[in-house]
Design a protein around this motif. Structure first.
Motif, PDB file in Angstrom:
ATOM      1  N   ALA A 180     -17.206  37.505   0.911  1.00 47.35           N
ATOM      2  CA  ALA A 180     -15.724  37.978   1.052  1.00 47.35           C
ATOM      3  C   ALA A 180     -15.336  36.562   2.161  1.00 47.35           C
ATOM      4  CB  ALA A 180     -15.503  39.125   1.437  1.00 47.35           C
ATOM      5  N   GLY A 181     -14.086  36.176   2.049  1.00 50.48           N
ATOM      6  CA  GLY A 181     -13.605  35.263   3.060  1.00 50.48           C
ATOM      7  C   GLY A 181     -12.366  34.384   2.283  1.00 50.48           C
ATOM      8  N   THR A 182     -11.847  33.411   3.384  1.00 52.37           N
ATOM      9  CA  THR A 182     -10.879  32.925   2.799  1.00 52.37           C
ATOM     10  C   THR A 182     -10.752  31.644   2.449  1.00 52.37           C
ATOM     11  OG1 THR A 182      -9.669  34.168   4.551  1.00 52.37           O
ATOM     12  CG2 THR A 182      -8.278  32.449   3.595  1.00 52.37           C
ATOM     13  N   PHE A 183     -10.596  31.236   1.114  1.00 61.08           N
ATOM     14  CA  PHE A 183     -10.791  30.065   0.508  1.00 61.08           C
ATOM     15  C   PHE A 183      -9.901  29.196   0.963  1.00 61.08           C
ATOM     16  CE2 PHE A 183      -9.383  27.184  -3.009  1.00 61.08           C
ATOM     17  CZ  PHE A 183     -10.537  26.700  -3.324  1.00 61.08           C
ATOM     18  N   ASP A 184     -10.197  27.839   1.484  1.00 58.95           N
ATOM     19  CA  ASP A 184      -9.202  26.739   2.021  1.00 58.95           C
ATOM     20  C   ASP A 184      -9.628  25.430   1.749  1.00 58.95           C
ATOM     21  OD1 ASP A 184      -7.556  25.041   3.344  1.00 58.95           O
ATOM     22  OD2 ASP A 184      -7.618  26.222   5.050  1.00 58.95           O
ATOM     23  N   PRO A 185      -9.166  24.790   0.554  1.00 55.66           N
ATOM     24  CA  PRO A 185      -9.637  23.592   0.283  1.00 55.66           C
ATOM     25  C   PRO A 185      -9.348  22.393   1.142  1.00 55.66           C
ATOM     26  CG  PRO A 185      -7.807  23.758  -1.221  1.00 55.66           C
ATOM     27  CD  PRO A 185      -7.984  25.162  -0.179  1.00 55.66           C
ATOM     28  N   THR A 186      -8.621  22.435   2.273  1.00 57.12           N
ATOM     29  CA  THR A 186      -8.188  21.459   3.120  1.00 57.12           C
ATOM     30  C   THR A 186      -9.422  21.395   4.363  1.00 57.12           C
ATOM     31  OG1 THR A 186      -6.794  23.009   4.449  1.00 57.12           O
ATOM     32  CG2 THR A 186      -5.951  21.866   2.608  1.00 57.12           C
ATOM     33  N   ILE A 187      -9.924  22.325   4.468  1.00 56.00           N
ATOM     34  CA  ILE A 187     -11.295  22.195   5.525  1.00 56.00           C
ATOM     35  C   ILE A 187     -12.592  22.709   4.969  1.00 56.00           C
ATOM     36  CG2 ILE A 187      -9.796  22.868   7.561  1.00 56.00           C
ATOM     37  CD1 ILE A 187     -10.664  25.572   7.244  1.00 56.00           C
ATOM     38  N   ARG A 188     -13.677  22.282   5.515  1.00 58.81           N
ATOM     39  CA  ARG A 188     -14.874  22.752   5.291  1.00 58.81           C
ATOM     40  C   ARG A 188     -14.617  24.491   5.717  1.00 58.81           C
ATOM     41  NH1 ARG A 188     -15.890  17.973   8.254  1.00 58.81           N
ATOM     42  NH2 ARG A 188     -16.784  16.279   6.700  1.00 58.81           N
ATOM     43  N   MET A 214       0.726  -1.218   0.097  1.00 62.78           N
ATOM     44  CA  MET A 214       0.055  -0.021  -0.068  1.00 62.78           C
ATOM     45  C   MET A 214       0.784   1.255  -0.023  1.00 62.78           C
ATOM     46  SD  MET A 214      -3.066  -1.395   2.167  1.00 62.78           S
ATOM     47  CE  MET A 214      -2.689  -2.951   2.743  1.00 62.78           C
ATOM     48  N   GLU A 215       0.307   2.273  -0.190  1.00 64.25           N
ATOM     49  CA  GLU A 215       0.873   3.760  -0.223  1.00 64.25           C
ATOM     50  C   GLU A 215       0.164   4.693   0.002  1.00 64.25           C
ATOM     51  OE1 GLU A 215       2.073   3.748  -4.594  1.00 64.25           O
ATOM     52  OE2 GLU A 215      -0.067   4.678  -5.329  1.00 64.25           O
ATOM     53  N   ALA A 216       0.465   5.929   0.271  1.00 63.30           N
ATOM     54  CA  ALA A 216      -0.091   7.118   0.393  1.00 63.30           C
ATOM     55  C   ALA A 216      -1.028   7.284  -1.024  1.00 63.30           C
ATOM     56  CB  ALA A 216       0.584   8.312   0.770  1.00 63.30           C
ATOM     57  N   ALA A 217      -2.430   7.793  -0.672  1.00 62.76           N
ATOM     58  CA  ALA A 217      -3.296   8.102  -1.894  1.00 62.76           C
ATOM     59  C   ALA A 217      -2.881   9.548  -2.486  1.00 62.76           C
ATOM     60  CB  ALA A 217      -4.631   7.628  -1.646  1.00 62.76           C
ATOM     61  N   VAL A 218      -1.933   9.976  -2.946  1.00 69.40           N
ATOM     62  CA  VAL A 218      -1.661  11.168  -3.005  1.00 69.40           C
ATOM     63  C   VAL A 218      -2.597  11.927  -4.206  1.00 69.40           C
ATOM     64  CG1 VAL A 218       0.195  12.765  -3.608  1.00 69.40           C
ATOM     65  CG2 VAL A 218       1.005  10.992  -2.594  1.00 69.40           C
ATOM     66  N   SER A 219      -2.536  11.208  -5.372  1.00 70.27           N
ATOM     67  CA  SER A 219      -3.439  11.835  -6.408  1.00 70.27           C
ATOM     68  C   SER A 219      -4.734  11.885  -5.930  1.00 70.27           C
ATOM     69  CB  SER A 219      -3.165  11.256  -7.596  1.00 70.27           C
ATOM     70  OG  SER A 219      -3.343   9.982  -7.800  1.00 70.27           O
ATOM     71  N   LEU A 220      -5.544  10.961  -5.210  1.00 69.47           N
ATOM     72  CA  LEU A 220      -6.791  10.921  -5.075  1.00 69.47           C
ATOM     73  C   LEU A 220      -7.202  11.821  -3.839  1.00 69.47           C
ATOM     74  CD1 LEU A 220      -7.712   7.161  -4.785  1.00 69.47           C
ATOM     75  CD2 LEU A 220      -8.493   8.848  -6.622  1.00 69.47           C
ATOM     76  N   GLY A 257      -4.606  13.777  -1.609  1.00 71.78           N
ATOM     77  CA  GLY A 257      -3.759  14.785  -1.062  1.00 71.78           C
ATOM     78  C   GLY A 257      -4.142  15.976  -1.439  1.00 71.78           C
ATOM     79  N   ILE A 258      -3.801  17.195  -0.520  1.00 69.68           N
ATOM     80  CA  ILE A 258      -3.816  18.553  -1.047  1.00 69.68           C
ATOM     81  C   ILE A 258      -2.563  19.233  -0.741  1.00 69.68           C
ATOM     82  CG2 ILE A 258      -4.958  20.625  -1.004  1.00 69.68           C
ATOM     83  CD1 ILE A 258      -7.836  19.518  -0.717  1.00 69.68           C
ATOM     84  N   LYS A 259      -1.700  19.685  -1.430  1.00 68.75           N
ATOM     85  CA  LYS A 259      -0.690  20.346  -0.810  1.00 68.75           C
ATOM     86  C   LYS A 259      -0.469  21.750  -0.385  1.00 68.75           C
ATOM     87  CE  LYS A 259       3.978  19.979  -1.660  1.00 68.75           C
ATOM     88  NZ  LYS A 259       5.281  19.875  -2.682  1.00 68.75           N
ATOM     89  N   VAL A 260      -0.470  21.969   0.772  1.00 69.31           N
ATOM     90  CA  VAL A 260      -0.406  23.210   1.561  1.00 69.31           C
ATOM     91  C   VAL A 260       1.007  23.564   1.991  1.00 69.31           C
ATOM     92  CG1 VAL A 260      -1.523  24.839   3.147  1.00 69.31           C
ATOM     93  CG2 VAL A 260      -2.832  22.871   2.445  1.00 69.31           C
ATOM     94  N   GLY A 261       1.533  24.409   1.282  1.00 68.95           N
ATOM     95  CA  GLY A 261       2.976  24.938   1.692  1.00 68.95           C
ATOM     96  C   GLY A 261       3.818  23.568   1.263  1.00 68.95           C
ATOM     97  N   ASP A 262       4.577  23.068   2.405  1.00 63.18           N
ATOM     98  CA  ASP A 262       5.497  21.736   2.397  1.00 63.18           C
ATOM     99  C   ASP A 262       4.780  20.557   2.703  1.00 63.18           C
ATOM    100  OD1 ASP A 262       5.930  22.622   4.763  1.00 63.18           O
ATOM    101  OD2 ASP A 262       7.855  22.059   4.756  1.00 63.18           O
ATOM    102  N   THR A 263       3.384  20.983   3.150  1.00 61.01           N
ATOM    103  CA  THR A 263       2.567  19.577   3.954  1.00 61.01           C
ATOM    104  C   THR A 263       1.540  19.280   2.886  1.00 61.01           C
ATOM    105  OG1 THR A 263       3.341  20.554   6.061  1.00 61.01           O
ATOM    106  CG2 THR A 263       1.577  18.791   5.941  1.00 61.01           C
ATOM    107  N   GLU A 293      -8.246  17.453  -9.878  1.00 56.40           N
ATOM    108  CA  GLU A 293      -7.589  16.049  -9.846  1.00 56.40           C
ATOM    109  C   GLU A 293      -6.809  15.816 -10.970  1.00 56.40           C
ATOM    110  OE1 GLU A 293     -10.313  13.270  -7.290  1.00 56.40           O
ATOM    111  OE2 GLU A 293     -10.796  13.184  -9.508  1.00 56.40           O
ATOM    112  N   GLY A 294      -5.740  15.154 -11.026  1.00 53.39           N
ATOM    113  CA  GLY A 294      -5.102  14.750 -12.452  1.00 53.39           C
ATOM    114  C   GLY A 294      -6.030  14.080 -13.327  1.00 53.39           C
ATOM    115  N   ARG A 295      -7.118  13.491 -12.780  1.00 53.85           N
ATOM    116  CA  ARG A 295      -8.103  12.688 -13.778  1.00 53.85           C
ATOM    117  C   ARG A 295      -8.657  13.544 -14.830  1.00 53.85           C
ATOM    118  NH1 ARG A 295     -10.637   8.434  -9.389  1.00 53.85           N
ATOM    119  NH2 ARG A 295     -11.010  10.315  -8.170  1.00 53.85           N
ATOM    120  N   TYR A 296      -8.713  14.710 -14.517  1.00 54.18           N
ATOM    121  CA  TYR A 296      -9.393  15.601 -15.353  1.00 54.18           C
ATOM    122  C   TYR A 296      -8.559  15.983 -16.962  1.00 54.18           C
ATOM    123  CZ  TYR A 296     -12.834  17.535 -12.289  1.00 54.18           C
ATOM    124  OH  TYR A 296     -14.022  17.691 -11.717  1.00 54.18           O
ATOM    125  N   LYS A 297      -7.193  15.509 -16.590  1.00 54.58           N
ATOM    126  CA  LYS A 297      -6.534  15.396 -17.964  1.00 54.58           C
ATOM    127  C   LYS A 297      -6.914  14.493 -19.107  1.00 54.58           C
ATOM    128  CE  LYS A 297      -2.004  17.242 -15.793  1.00 54.58           C
ATOM    129  NZ  LYS A 297      -2.243  17.001 -14.521  1.00 54.58           N
TER     130      LYS A 297
END
Ligand SMILES: Cc1cc2nc3c(=O)[nH]c(=O)nc-3n(C[C@H](O)[C@H](O)[C@H](O)COP(=O)(O)OP(=O)(O)OC[C@H]3O[C@@H](n4cnc5c(N)ncnc54)[C@H](O)[C@@H]3O)c2cc1C
Length: 487
Positions: A382-390, A124-130, A132-138, A341-345
């Motif tokens: 107005a507000g701050t968009f953040d895809p990692t949280i609701r 098994m592996e981390a499901a990065v492309s499904l 994971g969302i990159k925020v800075g270096d995390t 997502e990469g699948r849109y390609k």
């Protein structure tokens, strides 16, 4: 005489076959209706994502020991997913209809079963492309949807076949079960199977049915799901035609769960009518929370930001299929295209430099669509968009809100992806007990008969949290195989 005959050769079936061998069954036979080149059921087409409960990020290390090499800093970004959260998710998305006993088995055994899969040799592996969302270096992860089989469903299926071969499981391809054999007491004593040479009776001490739902059977889709499901594209195998459910019901099994329900996702409108062995799940279009979704009438019909994609995608396919012509259009601006997502390609979007020009290129009611997009833009706050949280960035004043991730469509170029609803698997099944034994209409276990995977009814209703199908198949497959072997 075989000790255990397993019908089907997907994740649930091969988990059952391997568990039966492990529990001491000497002669285990797997029947696969598909020819070898098309083997493996929906499991082959899947993303290989596994949802399971874990209390600490460190609990993942026995499953993915090299994950920090794959994703440096992985442990820092992972949030625990305790059983209580899995429970909350399953209850919420099924509108509190999930069968509590089956759900407890699924959730309670999920972590231990993933460990067991890893011990068997499923890498098994981390499901990065499904997920994971990159925020800075995390990399941040959608809750509970963190780990997948290496090389996704293709890898999962291949690894199961290799493990089964090492364990001495016999596999017969192009051989479909057509009937269960029962003795005078009602005990299941084998199956009648059909291959290129004709029909043959295969006696067995126990039979495990693991041959999927009825998603690839348009007549049954029309019968149980109704219109317009007979028109749906099938995302996976063409061999899951309800054979196991028919055989089980004929043998007296109790129908259970939501027979009008299914898992169905937004896919490329140009996707082939059945799953493609190479494209597998890459026709999925699941980044709609970042955009706006309209139908041919030019109006929105779904709260794109209701929740994270893994909690809404499995019901959205059906909602799209029920729109005029069964299609919708996902519209994004350049602010968010890097988040798709990469699948849109694998798809070809319609593109334009202004929103009006984009609308003019779409087969929609253009006036209505332009008004929909204007109203939407005007309702964004107005507000701050953040895809990692609701992020709570909701529209204000629209009859149908967008509850999170609502940003104006204001940055060219603009793109639109045409989508339809593709069926994944059906939710109606048979009732099983805590041993995965099939329960009869007399509310007693049918001796010698077990079921697992998509055939188990009662767990999923209306919707589904991503990654739970494979997990359910592995948990109930392992149980079915162990008990079928007499363990
Ligand atoms: C495109 C796609 C992506 C998906 N992604 C994910 C994901 O990432 N995570 C997740 O959890 N779930 C995912 N799913 C759902 C998941 O694949 C299924 O829930 C799971 O694979 C079902 O396993 P199963 O063993 O019950 O059925 P299957 O894997 O479908 O296996 C059924 C088997 O039965 C065989 N069969 C049918 N009839 C007969 C018969 N009469 N005799 C003998 N054999 C028969 C079939 O040929 C097949 O081998 C996805 C599904 C699809 C289609």
């Amino acid at each position: 005489m075989h000790d255990v005959v397993v019908v089907g050769a997907g994740n649930a079936a091969l988990a059952a076959a391997v568990a039966a061998r492990e529990a001491g069954a000497a002669r285990v036979l797997v029947l696969e209706k598909a020819p070898e080149a098309l083997r493996g059921g929906n499991t082959h087409y899947s993303g290989g994502l596994l949802r399971f409960a874990f209390d600490r990020a460190e609990d993942l290390l026995p499953i993915v020991p090299n994950v920090e090499t794959q994703v440096p800093g992985f442990m820092k970004g992972v949030q625990p997913y305790p059983r209580a959260l899995f429970w909350d998710d399953l209850r919420r998305v099924t509108e509190d209809r999930t069968d509590p006993e089956l759900a407890e088995i699924l959730i309670g055994r999920s972590y231990d079963t993933v460990l067991w899969m890893a011990r068997q040799g499923i890498v098994m592996e981390a499901a990065v492309s499904l997920s994971g969302i990159k925020v800075g270096d995390t990399i941040k992860w959608s809750p509970g949807a963190v780990i997948r089989a290496q090389h996704e469903g293709v890898g999962l299926s291949r690894m199961w076949f290799e493990i089964a071969a090492r364990r001495g499981v016999e596999i017969r391809y192009g051989t479909g079960a057509v009937r269960l054999i029962q003795d005078q007491t009602g005990r299941v004593t084998g199956v009648t199977a059909q291959d290129a040479a004709g029909f043959a009776d295969l006696p067995a001490r126990a039979v495990v049915l693991a041959c999927g739902g009825f998603e690839a059977n348009p007549a049954w889709r029309a019968r149980y799901l109704g219109r317009p499901w007979d028109h749906a594209k099938v995302r996976g195998t063409r061999y899951n035609t309800g054979d196991g459910l028919r055989m089980a019901l004929d043998a007296g099994a109790l129908a259970y769960g939501q027979w009008t329900g299914c898992h169905s996702t937004p896919i490329d409108a140009e996707a082939p009518p059945y799953g493609d062995r190479k494209l597998t799940d890459k026709t999925n279009r699941l980044s709609y929370p970042y955009g706006v979704l309209v139908n041919r009438r030019g109006v929105r019909f779904f709260d794109e930001g209701e929740d994270f994609q893994f909690y809404t995608y499995a019901k959205l396919g059906g909602i799209i299929l029920n729109q005029p012509s069964g299609v919708g259009f996902q519209i994004f601006d350049a602010k968010v295209t890097k988040l798709l997502e990469g699948r849109y390609k694998t798809g070809k979007p319609v593109a334009a430099d202004t929103l009006r020009a984009l609308v003019d290129k779409l087969p929609v009611d253009r006036g209505a669509c332009a008004k929909t997009l204007d109203d939407y833009d005007a309702a964004v706050q107005a507000g701050t968009f953040d895809p990692t949280i609701r992020d709570g960035l909701a529209t204000k004043g629209l009859e149908l809100p967008k509850s999170n991730w609502a940003q104006r469509l204001d940055t060219p170029p603009f793109v639109a992806y045409p989508v339809t609803g593709g069926i994944t698997f059906t939710f109606g099944g048979v009732k099983v007990d805590a041993r995965a034994a099939v329960v009869s209409t007399r509310w007693e276990a049918i001796p010698g008969l077990y079921a697992c995977g998509e055939m188990v009814g009662g767990i999923f209703h209306t919707n589904y949290p991503g990654g739970t199908g494979l997990m359910s198949g592995a948990v109930f497959g392992r149980l079915a195989g162990t008990h079928a072997a007499g363990g």
